[in-house]
Design an enzyme around this catalytic site. Structure first.
Site, mmCIF file in Angstrom:
data_model
loop_
_atom_site.group_PDB
_atom_site.id
_atom_site.type_symbol
_atom_site.label_atom_id
_atom_site.label_comp_id
_atom_site.label_asym_id
_atom_site.label_seq_id
_atom_site.Cartn_x
_atom_site.Cartn_y
_atom_site.Cartn_z
ATOM 1 N N THR A 124 -33.847 -27.408 -38.336
ATOM 2 C CA THR A 124 -33.604 -28.369 -38.399
ATOM 3 C C THR A 124 -34.684 -29.101 -37.477
ATOM 4 O OG1 THR A 124 -32.398 -28.032 -40.271
ATOM 5 C CG2 THR A 124 -33.096 -29.892 -39.641
ATOM 6 N N GLY A 175 -26.828 -32.090 -32.762
ATOM 7 C CA GLY A 175 -25.865 -32.284 -33.068
ATOM 8 C C GLY A 175 -24.610 -32.119 -31.257
ATOM 9 N N ASN A 213 -20.216 -26.068 -29.440
ATOM 10 C CA ASN A 213 -20.722 -27.298 -30.458
ATOM 11 C C ASN A 213 -20.519 -27.950 -31.366
ATOM 12 O OD1 ASN A 213 -21.676 -24.521 -31.416
ATOM 13 N ND2 ASN A 213 -23.535 -25.837 -31.999
ATOM 14 N N CYS A 216 -20.984 -26.652 -34.101
ATOM 15 C CA CYS A 216 -20.738 -24.959 -35.068
ATOM 16 C C CYS A 216 -20.396 -24.493 -34.795
ATOM 17 C CB CYS A 216 -22.531 -25.452 -35.890
ATOM 18 S SG CYS A 216 -22.750 -26.697 -36.672
ATOM 19 N N GLU A 272 -21.385 -22.197 -32.593
ATOM 20 C CA GLU A 272 -21.999 -21.105 -32.222
ATOM 21 C C GLU A 272 -22.585 -20.878 -30.554
ATOM 22 O OE1 GLU A 272 -24.967 -23.359 -33.602
ATOM 23 O OE2 GLU A 272 -23.031 -23.481 -34.044
ATOM 24 N N ILE A 276 -32.137 -24.542 -43.445
ATOM 25 C CA ILE A 276 -32.857 -23.687 -43.463
ATOM 26 C C ILE A 276 -32.635 -22.507 -44.022
ATOM 27 C CG2 ILE A 276 -33.457 -24.364 -41.162
ATOM 28 C CD1 ILE A 276 -32.602 -21.593 -39.850
#
Length: 986
Positions: free
Chosen positions: A350, A394, A578, A580, A582, A767
């Protein structure tokens, strides 16, 4: 109805009878006429003429072909007509088309299809004119933006609707036109006129998934008017067909308009715009589903005061040019990048889509920071969060170094209030910086399990207690050492410390952590450390799981596998993941870790026979080049981020559409075959990603800190499993492999790597919507549900399931009603065969251990981690305990959200009206009437099972009055799937 024209046809007899039979044709207007086989020959001849020109008219070959095909079609039709001896005009045309295709006259078949489409458009126009002239119905006028009025162009409206239905199966212009007319009035505004057909088409998505494409194409017409009018500074309209020519002039004008508005980098004007524009493929605008295009419209397309001036292909080309801006042959590379983005085989993250080619190209997705233990450092970290979040980054913050509650403060000779008050400040800062309204600012705080404030940390998301010590918007995650899990397994004690007493624990892992930790425990026992607390490890573990159960936080992530398997362990420590979960990169006072993300569309790289490795290799090679370019192009808001990113050059290539790929291969998610496919597909992506980074190193040079890394030692991700196995007392991970890793290992050591890290599987929530595929590695949430995000509420139906139900003659009104009643699950619908129930089982019908097994197979190939959501329909303490212990035993680095079973329900009556934000009220249940006779949505295939619902009585049926969506109860307070306020779902 007019009288039938009777015509005896001795040449064509009923195949089931020796007597002569009169066959009749029902035309579209309901009139009846005699069947005339010579008309079939005429239609076929015209099709050959259209395809082959006048030479076909005198050709004996064509004459013979037409005679043969006409006889085939006639024979088939007369068999189908028995016993009523009646034919539908559409059936006749379908058989002609089918005969041409079966005989492999594809060019002629295409000419015939185009002819049919032209005729359909003409009929739509004629019908619209007739309806507008009905007695008593006045002419309608449209109110223009300047207040003037003009006569409604009903012909154009019919053309746009017919064009939107175009080449799609199972859709019709008639219901859209009819519903649109109902919502028009004299003086309707241009905005209302543009919206009316979109709303009409959206109500039909639940019946036929292809209406999602129709809705998108109707939205596209609205966007074309908006963009063309802005770019050319005068009212303009164009159909999709006209854009085939107009894109060439529109695109350079759009770039100029964007530069003039201060939104597009002036450097883009220096490209060969004529060459670039010639490479644009307008037909790709038709590949969107409504959710994807509406999301782009609302949040991605550049605009001036709300007026969008980017059309989809211009948007993708602007992004591609922005990513190619430093390439030598940048036109060629921009076109190469454009082809990947616009065909949905790969999609950038994004922030890259938001900002590529703009004046502030902040293209990176994730930033990881370590917060120091001093007031200046803490508030600098909060300021850094604001600067990084401003342009869509993020955030993951490591708060472990900050001293705990009760620790001594030398400067004031007082006691610390601990880490929690500062987390409250960070929480409020994230909300204050909302990324320009595009999506909420978001941050995740990480704390190690030995920190003395860990118990207060667990309570941060509770809705009770002192609100000054709560963070209702911040995500939180536990950073769990292996030693803690070993103590849990052994039911042993666990000691909590303040980091000012144990400063080196933060940077230690594995055997060194265990040695230091046990030494500190000895000091605490001897009285040398006074600010500590001893708890039972199992009790703390249970509390961690309880809070996860009640609030959805903190997530469970594992420190040791993130560090022991890190390629960059020679240059620092991974202190957190982070936002999320990953990304696993080093952070320190001097380095803010940055990751640049993009995802492979796995569905686009599989056929019914498996993975298309050649296509995948090509996609990954280009994708890795795009991601590597991000590092050099990127706009860095703080120097620590630039310093880190330029030294190590990490990227995170992930995937999406995993569930779609399984369904295309007819593999159930809860199966050993799915686990094997997860292994095979991730191995292929890993192999090609590492190979592509080696190629980039040969072209552009190794990353600066390559020497000393695991890469330099020939230790690839698959090899680093053994490093973890050596320090684990319990470890059960598959080590099988298929590809030539020895050859690649040699290339890595000899040539080097361009990127310190290459792979990470992000959530892809937005996405994947753009591409119209399933999110990341997620199982299907529901087969029919309402998805909420910042763009509104959207009906989502599993098109693959609908296709399979149609093939078996099971798709009808009763099936739609049952899907709503069972909230998109097919497990309790008796009519559906068991093989389909297994293939289309939804997330909460699966045992989550299958998700962990598949994730474990992926993790062995990843140099970073994966955003792994877990789903439990009927949670219990034991289930959670077993699940998260299994995640640790299988070598996972991180886990993500724990999902509840009742996040969003489909209203039991109807999905009509799910357009934008709804505030409808559900009607009280009424007694169910007997199940209606099947009303096929499309012509059924084989003989279906009886269309009788096995639902209990007392439910609202498909024809009930309420047009609403109702939100279901959420188990505990776990994150609702697709919560529009949840950053991870954006």
């Amino acid at each position: 109805m007019s009288e039938a024209v009777e015509l005896e046809r001795p040449a064509v007899s009923d195949p089931s009878s020796n007597s002569q039979t009169i066959y009749q044709v029902i035309r579209r207007n309901g009139s009846v006429t005699a069947f005339d086989a010579t008309k079939i020959k005429t239609a076929l001849t015209k099709a050959f003429l259209a395809a082959e020109g006048e030479t076909a008219s005198g050709s004996h070959r064509v004459h013979d072909i037409v005679d043969g095909l006409a006889d085939q079609v006639t024979t088939t039709l007369l068999k189908r007509a028995a016993p009523s001896h009646t034919l539908q005009i559409e059936d006749i045309q379908d058989q002609v088309e089918l005969a041409l295709m079966r005989s492999e006259h594809h060019k002629v078949a295409r000419a015939y299809v185009l002819y049919r489409e032209d005729r359909a458009r003409e009929r739509a126009k004629l019908d619209a004119r007739k309806k507008s002239k009905k007695a008593g119905q006045p002419d309608l006028h449209v109110t223009l933006p300047d207040g003037s009025k003009r006569l409604l162009d009903i012909d154009r409206l019919a053309t746009v609707i017919a064009e939107a239905c175009g080449d799609l199966d199972g859709v019709s212009t008639a219901p859209i036109m009819e519903e649109t007319r109902k919502n028009l009035y004299d003086g309707v505004t241009t905005g209302e006129l543009a919206l009316a057909p979109i709303m009409a088409a959206r109500t039909l998505v639940e019946r036929e998934p292809n209406y999602a494409f129709v809705s998108a194409r109707l939205l596209l017409d609205k966007l074309r008017t908006e963009a063309l009018s802005f770019v050319f500074d005068q009212p303009e309209q164009a159909t999709q067909a006209e854009m085939g020519v107009r894109y060439a002039t529109y695109f350079p004008a759009a770039i100029t308009a964007g530069i003039k508005a201060g939104l597009i980098d002036p450097e883009l004007s220096k490209f060969d715009l004529k060459k670039i524009a010639a490479a644009i493929k307008p037909e790709r605008d038709l590949n969107f589903q409504y959710l994807g295009l509406q999301t782009l419209y609302d949040r991605y397309f550049l605009h001036v005061k709300g007026s969008r001036f980017e059309l989809p292909q211009a948007f993708f080309m602007r992004v591609a040019m922005g990513l190619a801006i430093r390439e030598i042959d940048r036109e060629a590379k921009a076109i190469e990048f454009y082809d990947q983005l616009s065909t949905f085989v790969f999609m950038a993250s994004t922030p890259t889509l938001f900002n590529a080619g703009t004046c502030r190209p902040q293209l990176s997705s994730c930033f990881l920071t370590t917060v120091p233990d001093d007031l200046d450092g803490i508030f600098k970290s909060v300021k850094d969060n604001a600067l990084l979040a401003k342009y869509s980054g993020g955030l993951g913050n490591d708060w472990t170094p900050v001293r705990g509650l009760g620790a001594h403060i030398k400067g004031t000779n007082g006691q610390s209030q601990g880490v929690v008050p500062f987390l409250k400040v960070a929480n409020d800062t994230a909300i204050a910086v909302n990324q320009g309204g595009k999506r909420k600012g978001a941050v995740c705080a990480y704390l190690e399990t030995w920190h003395i404030d860990i118990e207060e940390f667990l309570d941060l998301r509770k809705n009770t207690g002192d609100d000054r010590r709560r963070t209702h918007d911040m995500n939180t995650a536990n950073w769990v050492p292996d030693l803690f899990m070993e103590r849990v397994m052994a039911d042993a004690p666990w000691t909590l410390f303040s980091p000012d007493d144990t400063p080196d624990l933060h940077d230690l892992y594995g055997a060194k952590f265990k040695t230091a930790y046990e030494a500190y425990e000895a000091k605490a026992n001897s009285g040398q450390i006074t600010n500590f607390k001893t708890v039972r490890a199992v009790d703390l573990w249970r509390r961690m799981l309880t809070m996860l159960f009640e609030t959805g936080h903190p997530w469970i992530t594992f420190k040791d596998p993130c560090n022991i398997r890190s390629p960059q362990q020679h240059r620092g420590v991974v202190h957190s993941s982070n936002l999320c979960t990953e990304i696993t990169l080093n952070t320190s006072a001097d380095e803010v870790a940055v990751c640049n993300l993009g995802s492979i569309n796995l569905l686009a790289h599989v056929t019914e026979n498996g993975i298309d490795h050649d296509k995948l290799a090509k996609t990954v090679k280009t994708a890795m080049r795009m991601l590597d370019n991000v590092i050099d192009i990127n706009f860095y808001t703080i120097p620590e981020a630039r310093y880190s990113n330029m030294r190590h050059r990490p990227v995170g290539l992930g995937l999406m559409g995993f569930q779609d790929a399984l369904q295309k291969l007819k593999i159930a998610y809860a199966s050993s075959e799915a686990v094997a496919f997860a292994d095979e597909s991730m191995e292929a992506i890993s192999f090609h990603a590492i190979s592509a980074s080696v190629d980039l190193a040969a072209e552009r040079g190794r990353y600066e800190s390559f020497d000393g890394s695991l890469w330099s030692k020939g230790t690839l991700p698959i090899d680093s499993l053994e490093l973890l196995a050596k320090v684990r007392t319990e470890f059960d991970v598959d080590r099988s492999q298929r590809l030539d890793w020895d050859g690649l290992r040699e290339r890595v050591q000899t040539t080097g790597m361009r990127n310190s890290n290459t792979m990470a599987i992000a959530p892809t929530a937005t996405i994947s919507n753009i591409c119209g595929v399933s999110q990341s590695i997620e199982p299907a949430y529901r087969n029919l549900f309402v998805k909420s995000n910042m763009s509104g509420d959207f009906t989502v139906v599993n098109a693959a399931l609908v296709r399979d139900l149609k093939e078996r003659g099971l798709w009808d009104e009763v099936m739609i009603s049952d899907l709503k009643y069972y909230d998109g699950s097919i497990g309790q619908i008796d009519r559906i065969p068991d093989d389909l129930k297994a293939l289309y089982a939804t997330a909460f019908e699966l045992d989550s251990s299958w998700l962990i097994e598949a994730a474990s197979r992926r993790q062995k190939w990843l140099d970073q981690a994966q955003s792994l959501n877990l789903y439990i329909a009927n949670p219990s303490g034991k289930k959670l305990d077993d699940l998260y212990r299994l995640a640790w035993l299988r070598g996972l680095k991180t886990t993500y959200y724990l999902r509840s079973s009742a996040a969003t329900h489909v209203e039991k009556s109807t999905l009509k009206g799910t357009d934008g934000r709804l505030n409808a009220v559900v009607n009280a249940p009424q007694a169910a009437s007997p199940a209606p006779s099947p009303s096929p949505v499309t012509a059924p295939a084989p003989t279906p099972a009886p269309a009788v619902s096995n639902r209990p009585s007392g439910v609202i049926d498909a024809g009930a009055a309420s047009d609403a969506i109702t939100g279901g109860d959420v188990w505990g307070k776990a994150c609702s799937l697709d919560d529009p306020d949840c950053e991870a779902c954006q």
